[in-house]
Design an enzyme around this catalytic site. Structure first.
Site, short mmCIF file in Angstrom:
data_model
loop_
_atom_site.label_atom_id
_atom_site.label_comp_id
_atom_site.label_asym_id
_atom_site.label_seq_id
_atom_site.Cartn_x
_atom_site.Cartn_y
_atom_site.Cartn_z
N TYR A 101 0.96 -1.28 0.11
CA TYR A 101 -0.17 0.11 -0.01
C TYR A 101 1.16 1.25 0.00
O TYR A 101 1.76 1.33 0.82
CB TYR A 101 -0.81 -0.09 1.14
CG TYR A 101 -1.52 1.25 1.53
CD1 TYR A 101 -2.88 1.73 0.99
CD2 TYR A 101 -0.94 2.49 2.34
CE1 TYR A 101 -3.44 2.93 0.98
CE2 TYR A 101 -1.65 3.44 2.48
CZ TYR A 101 -2.61 3.97 1.54
OH TYR A 101 -3.36 5.18 2.01
N GLU A 189 -3.54 7.56 -3.82
CA GLU A 189 -3.38 6.09 -3.12
C GLU A 189 -3.14 5.03 -4.34
O GLU A 189 -3.76 5.20 -5.25
CB GLU A 189 -4.59 5.64 -2.45
CG GLU A 189 -4.71 6.37 -1.02
CD GLU A 189 -5.72 5.70 -0.07
OE1 GLU A 189 -5.82 6.13 0.96
OE2 GLU A 189 -6.66 4.99 -0.74
#
Length: 381
Positions: A101, A189
């Site tokens: 991530y 993101e």
């Protein structure tokens, strides 16, 4: 403005972040044609602004044409957490060995940007933050200087990213920060950033939210705004100038201030209800603006009741009450029960003015929310 995955991936790819081969499709035949061109396996991904698409059936993997057609027929046209799916992204599947991530946002507590890296990609980052916060490496960034390469490497190292891909991941993080900064984004993101067996990294998902007030500086992004709407309600919110987020519950919420609306959302949840939306009508509550807000909330088929949480500041409570009365009087029939709570300047006068034949009036926010939740439960019977 929240970009769709396919829009964000286009920006990421142009900036040099590796992304899978993909194609946008709006029909089953277009999906099948894309699969034939790209080869199998492929992923079919609903393009709606919700998290957890995979768990909700909005992402399917197909290994041949029959599976692909079945997946397309299942996803296109489906209702996904209250959103109608009218387009999908057909994407070459990635053979991965690890999921990471990467994220960039603003740390409001520290008053500076922050980059985040976690070796536990592929799941909701909120779950990771709540259950294993130590798995997320954070690095504050001085906006005057931007993200230094050594900071990117430090965050990647502290997240426990394997050494053989650390350099590539650091490079992607630097580019992600540049995209966040250069596009006046509020969030950017990649979840997950997949690591392949060959040691390559690929952005299998892409998220970017852009500050609406900065769109005048980004005409290319402004052109994407209309396409970024998922449904008519979001389109209406843009036309009316409301801050609006559609949720999956059945209690419609209207307030004049982000803090008031967020508090109301929390209380609806606390008292056992489910919020249907976040709707901030901003300063002033004249009849036309209130009517537009009600038109939006009443148009949501999921809504079974509505609660107004209004604070009279510069705009007096009696003016707000007249606005609500005038707005509701424009409807031949009130389709859903409406509860109103007024506070602030001239609130008592406003409470007396409100037409109790059109609305239910409560003196405290807690009582208003509990009544709205009860109304919604009755509407579901």
């Amino acid at each position: 403005m929240r970009l769709h995955e396919y829009q964000a991936k286009g920006l990421f790819a142009d900036a040099g972040i590796p992304t899978p081969d993909s194609r946008l499709a709006t029909s089953v035949d277009e999906v099948v044609d894309a699969g034939r061109d790209m080869g199998y396996p492929v992923a079919v991904k609903a393009q709606v602004h919700v998290g957890g698409r995979g768990k909700a059936g909005g992402i399917e993997i197909a290994t041949d044409e029959d599976e692909l057609r079945e997946a397309a027929e299942s996803i296109i046209g489906m209702d996904l957490k209250g959103y109608h799916v009218d387009r999908v992204l057909v994407e070459s599947a990635v053979d991965f060995t690890n999921e990471l991530y990467l994220g960039v946002t603003l740390d409001r507590g520290e008053g500076e940007p922050v980059v985040m890296v976690s070796s536990e990609g592929g799941v909701d980052i909120e779950e990771v933050a709540a259950e294993t916060p130590e798995a997320i490496a954070r690095e504050g960034v001085d906006p005057a200087y931007g993200l230094h390469p050594f900071q990117a490497r430090k965050a990647v190292y502290e997240a426990g990213v394997p050494g053989d891909v650390a350099r590539a991941v650091s490079s992607v993080l630097e580019t992600l920060y540049d995209l966040w900064e250069n596009n006046d984004a509020s969030e950017a993101e990649i979840n997950p950033l997949m690591v392949t067996s060959e040691g390559d990294v690929v952005a299998a998902d892409a998220v970017m939210n852009v500050d609406d007030d900065a769109l005048f500086r980004h005409p290319d992004l402004a052109e994407m705004e209309e396409e970024s709407y998922t449904d008519d309600l979001e389109r209406k919110a843009g036309e009316y100038g409301f801050d609006y987020v559609r949720l999956s519950g059945n209690v419609g919420i209207i307030g004049n201030g982000a803090g008031l609306v967020m508090t109301t959302l929390d209380l609806v949840d606390y008292y056992g209800g489910e919020p249907a939306n976040f709707l901030d009508i901003g300063g002033g509550a004249k009849a036309e603006r209130v009517a537009n807000a009600l038109d939006m909330v009443f148009s949501d088929p999921n809504v079974d009741s509505v609660v107004f949480n209004i604070f009279g500041g510069i705009t007096r409570g009696d003016e707000v009450a007249r606005g609500i009365n005038d707005a509701l009087a424009q409807f031949d029939e009130i389709p859903k029960p409406v509860v109103v709570r007024l506070a602030g300047t001239n609130a008592e006068e406003g409470m007396e003015i409100l037409n109790t034949e059109l609305v239910q009036v409560e003196r405290t926010l807690e009582e208003a929310v509990q009544r709205a939740v009860a109304n919604a439960e009755e509407g579901n019977l």
